[in-house]
Design an enzyme around this catalytic site. Structure first.
Site: not given
Length: 453
Positions: A22-23, A26
């Protein structure tokens, strides 16, 4: 490995994989959008390990493994060195900021597809969706023992897991659903399972049982595990005998035995009990007698037999080749997305209790451990579903979550100017309150479902 240690281990592994992907979503889009990333952290709190790359980004693994974050250069959060203003997140065009924010959930969706692909290639051992017992609504709808469920509605059901998922969705909505089945004689037919006749107020966890349909693999095989001393079957039948008929009536599952023995007891006298022993077929005379149930104390006609206690053998595998697994993974991801969105809709509309919708870390840890013990493919499926859940949850328009930031940027895109700091601050407080309430509900459900019941 004990259940507790295994549950903690697999929870940490699962969260680590999901948060990292997920990170990374980003981080990857931010770097390619010209934004300087100050820290990429898996976990919160004090770093247990960290290092910096040549671009000045600190990569860290922190002490509290319940999430993670990517910290970017931003003039709203601290001083920015002269010459680096163009790399600040807040200086980027709104579309770039939206892309950076949505990249986290998108990474989870991509991971979901990849995990389903790997699951299909490895092959998930499962059970055929063969009907073993029909009662209630299932019997009234015309289903019969031995029917093999080929499809529920327009959803193909190669295994009992897929069939159960499809039936549960229809049962939650109390929707009648057509089942395409292959009968025991080899022909095909369509049966309409009348789920609209299910009574209201049934615990969602017992909906499938309430249909009256029991899969064949859930029924113990008619193999004797123990003969009670001094019972009618003592020194006549033996451990390992497979019962095939009682008084001329065929036995296909252990659940047939009480009914046939009771009928024999009501009639009185001896009857031939047929068994397979060591490859030989034997017919042995037996007469049941009145016995007391060891737990309830109720009287019943019995022979003194106990079933073999063992896990049923898998008789189906969900597997595709590497190329065929690609569209299969995409279809499964889309189908699961629809199911999860529908589940959220049911919870918000009150048709599904939040008690059975929101799971906390204890439930997730136990599920992760249980699926890991079942094999790699089962664990990959669970991890794919968790990744999908994380992606969808983060897209909800709640301040603090990625969906809340997207909402702010959509407003900015429409009105031509950023949302005021006062509105954003108020939104952060509201979002924090909602997240705390959601976490409280998750922990409450964990306690009730895992420790109280």
């Amino acid at each position: 490995m004990s259940e507790f240690i295994g549950s903690v281990w697999w929870l940490l592994v699962s969260l680590g994989v999901l948060v990292t992907f997920h990170e990374f979503g980003h981080y990857w889009v931010a770097r390619r959008s010209g934004v300087k990333v100050l820290r990429f952290s898996v976990g919160f709190g004090k770093p247990l390990w960290s290092r910096r790359d040549r671009n000045g980004t600190e990569f860290a693994v922190a002490a509290i493994p319940l999430g993670g974050y990517v910290k970017m250069l931003d003039e709203r959060e601290g001083d920015v060195a002269p010459g680096e203003e163009a790399q600040a997140f807040n200086r980027q065009h709104v579309l770039k900021r939206m892309a950076i924010v949505v990249a986290g959930p998108v990474a989870n969706l991509i991971l979901c597809v990849a995990l389903f692909w790997l699951m299909f290639v490895i092959g998930r051992p499962d059970y055929a969706p063969a009907v073993g017992l029909v009662e209630g609504v299932a019997a009234q709808s015309g289903l019969q023992r031995g029917d093999l469920v080929l499809a529920v509605g327009d959803r193909a059901t190669p295994t009992s897991t897929e069939a159960s998922f499809a039936l549960l969705s229809a049962a939650l909505d109390r929707s009648d659903v057509p089942l395409r089945v292959r009968r025991a004689d080899g022909g095909e037919a369509v049966r309409t399972l009348r789920l609209s006749q299910l009574p209201a107020g049934i615990d969602e966890r017992k909906l499938l049982q309430s249909t009256g349909l029991t899969w064949r693999f859930l029924l113990p095989e008619p193999v004797i595990g123990r003969v009670t001393p001094e019972s009618p079957a003592w020194r006549v039948l033996a451990e390992g005998d497979r019962l095939i008929a009682i008084d001329g009536e065929p036995v296909s599952a252990w659940s047939d035995i009480p009914r046939l023995v009771d009928a024999l007891g009501q009639r009185g006298g001896e009857a031939m009990v047929e068994v397979i022993r060591g490859g030989d077929r034997l017919a042995l005379p037996l007469a049941p007698k009145r016995m007391k149930h060891p737990q309830t104390g109720e009287a019943y006609w019995g022979l003194g037999l106990e079933a073999v206690k063992s896990e049923p053998r898998h008789d189906a595998v969900l597997r595709y080749g590497p190329l065929d697994a690609v569209p299969a993974a995409l279809r499964e991801s889309w189908r699961q997305t629809q199911d999860m969105v529908a589940m959220i809709g049911r919870a918000f509309s009150g048709r599904l209790s939040v008690e059975n919708t929101v799971a906390g870390p204890i439930t997730i840890a136990r599920a992760a451990n249980a699926n890991a013990e079942r094999g790699a493919a089962w664990y990959l499926q669970m991890l794919a579903l968790l990744s999908l859940s994380l992606g969808i949850l983060n897209l909800l328009p709640i301040p603090i979550l990625d969906g809340g930031h997207l909402l702010y940027y959509l407003i900015e895109l429409v009105k031509g100017s950023p949302v005021s700091e006062r509105v954003m601050a108020a939104g952060q407080y509201v979002g924090l309150a909602l997240i705390v309430a959601l976490m409280g509900l998750a922990f409450h459900n964990d306690i009730v479902n895992n420790l109280v019941r």
